[in-house]
Design a protein around this motif. Structure first.
Motif, PDB file in Angstrom:
ATOM      1  N   GLU A   1      -2.460   5.841  -0.110  1.00  0.00           N
ATOM      2  CA  GLU A   1      -1.779   5.949   1.190  1.00  0.00           C
ATOM      3  C   GLU A   1      -2.659   6.695   2.182  1.00  0.00           C
ATOM      4  N   ARG A   2      -3.222   7.821   1.777  1.00  0.00           N
ATOM      5  CA  ARG A   2      -4.073   8.610   2.672  1.00  0.00           C
ATOM      6  C   ARG A   2      -5.361   7.854   3.013  1.00  0.00           C
ATOM      7  N   ALA A   3      -5.939   7.171   2.023  1.00  0.00           N
ATOM      8  CA  ALA A   3      -7.167   6.416   2.277  1.00  0.00           C
ATOM      9  C   ALA A   3      -6.906   5.294   3.278  1.00  0.00           C
ATOM     10  N   ARG A   4      -5.808   4.576   3.113  1.00  0.00           N
ATOM     11  CA  ARG A   4      -5.477   3.499   4.053  1.00  0.00           C
ATOM     12  C   ARG A   4      -5.225   4.044   5.445  1.00  0.00           C
ATOM     13  N   ALA A   5      -4.544   5.176   5.525  1.00  0.00           N
ATOM     14  CA  ALA A   5      -4.255   5.769   6.836  1.00  0.00           C
ATOM     15  C   ALA A   5      -5.536   6.218   7.524  1.00  0.00           C
ATOM     16  N   LEU A   6      -6.444   6.829   6.778  1.00  0.00           N
ATOM     17  CA  LEU A   6      -7.690   7.302   7.375  1.00  0.00           C
ATOM     18  C   LEU A   6      -8.621   6.159   7.761  1.00  0.00           C
ATOM     19  N   LEU A   7      -8.608   5.071   6.985  1.00  0.00           N
ATOM     20  CA  LEU A   7      -9.492   3.943   7.253  1.00  0.00           C
ATOM     21  C   LEU A   7      -8.840   2.866   8.114  1.00  0.00           C
ATOM     22  N   ASN A   8      -7.566   3.038   8.449  1.00  0.00           N
ATOM     23  CA  ASN A   8      -6.815   2.041   9.228  1.00  0.00           C
ATOM     24  C   ASN A   8      -6.862   0.667   8.561  1.00  0.00           C
ATOM     25  N   MET A   9      -6.568   0.629   7.278  1.00  0.00           N
ATOM     26  CA  MET A   9      -6.599  -0.616   6.518  1.00  0.00           C
ATOM     27  C   MET A   9      -5.248  -0.838   5.845  1.00  0.00           C
ATOM     28  N   ALA A  10      -4.950  -2.102   5.578  1.00  0.00           N
ATOM     29  CA  ALA A  10      -3.721  -2.448   4.874  1.00  0.00           C
ATOM     30  C   ALA A  10      -3.957  -3.700   4.059  1.00  0.00           C
ATOM     31  N   ASN A  11      -3.135  -3.879   3.035  1.00  0.00           N
ATOM     32  CA  ASN A  11      -3.186  -5.115   2.245  1.00  0.00           C
ATOM     33  C   ASN A  11      -2.396  -6.197   2.964  1.00  0.00           C
ATOM     34  N   ALA A  12      -2.640  -7.440   2.593  1.00  0.00           N
ATOM     35  CA  ALA A  12      -1.945  -8.555   3.227  1.00  0.00           C
ATOM     36  C   ALA A  12      -0.449  -8.541   2.926  1.00  0.00           C
ATOM     37  N   ASP A  13      -0.043  -7.991   1.792  1.00  0.00           N
ATOM     38  CA  ASP A  13       1.380  -7.997   1.436  1.00  0.00           C
ATOM     39  C   ASP A  13       2.094  -6.705   1.846  1.00  0.00           C
ATOM     40  N   ASP A  14       1.434  -5.815   2.575  1.00  0.00           N
ATOM     41  CA  ASP A  14       2.067  -4.577   3.039  1.00  0.00           C
ATOM     42  C   ASP A  14       2.994  -4.859   4.212  1.00  0.00           C
ATOM     43  N   ILE A  15       4.054  -4.090   4.293  1.00  0.00           N
ATOM     44  CA  ILE A  15       4.958  -4.133   5.440  1.00  0.00           C
ATOM     45  C   ILE A  15       4.691  -2.877   6.247  1.00  0.00           C
ATOM     46  N   LEU A  16       4.277  -3.047   7.501  1.00  0.00           N
ATOM     47  CA  LEU A  16       3.926  -1.921   8.350  1.00  0.00           C
ATOM     48  C   LEU A  16       5.029  -1.677   9.368  1.00  0.00           C
TER      49      LEU A  16
END
Length: 119
Positions: free
Chosen positions: A71-86
């Motif tokens: 979660e922290r890595a995605r937030a810092l890198l501004n990345m998400a998986n294709a199946d994530d709900i944002l």
């Protein structure tokens, strides 16, 4: 006679202070209200401290939670998986930025983009 008058005046002052003074009977309710407000603030701050301590314990290097790390890595890198709900959240209020959560049709989405408006 002067001493008796001075003592009576002093007793009157003490009686007035006991009733209407800063720490008198009439001020007692206000003091109790202030105590309750400070207790409420203290409990709110303690809850916030407990929350930070919990988050801190999750970041312990010996016991890292993989979900928290990703979660922290995605937030810092501004990345998400294709199946994530944002869900975009306003950091000042903690509420979602958009109140419209249903999926838009292509026509609605194109109209929003062409108008330059937001959801």
């Amino acid at each position: 006679m002067g001493l008796a008058i001075a003592l009576l005046a002093f007793q009157g002052y003490l009686g007035y202070s006991a009733i209407s003074g800063q720490f008198g009977i009439e001020s007692r309710e206000a003091i109790h209200n202030d105590i309750q407000v400070l207790k409420d603030k203290s409990s709110a701050l303690q809850a916030e401290i407990d929350s930070f301590e919990h988050r801190n314990s999750l970041m312990n290097p010996r016991h890292l939670d993989p979900d928290i790390v990703t979660e922290r890595a995605r937030a810092l890198l501004n990345m998400a998986n294709a199946d994530d709900i944002l869900v975009m959240v306003d950091p000042t209020t903690g509420k979602p930025i958009s109140g419209k959560f249903e999926e838009l049709t292509d026509g609605e989405l194109i109209k929003i983009i062409e108008d330059g408006s937001t959801l």
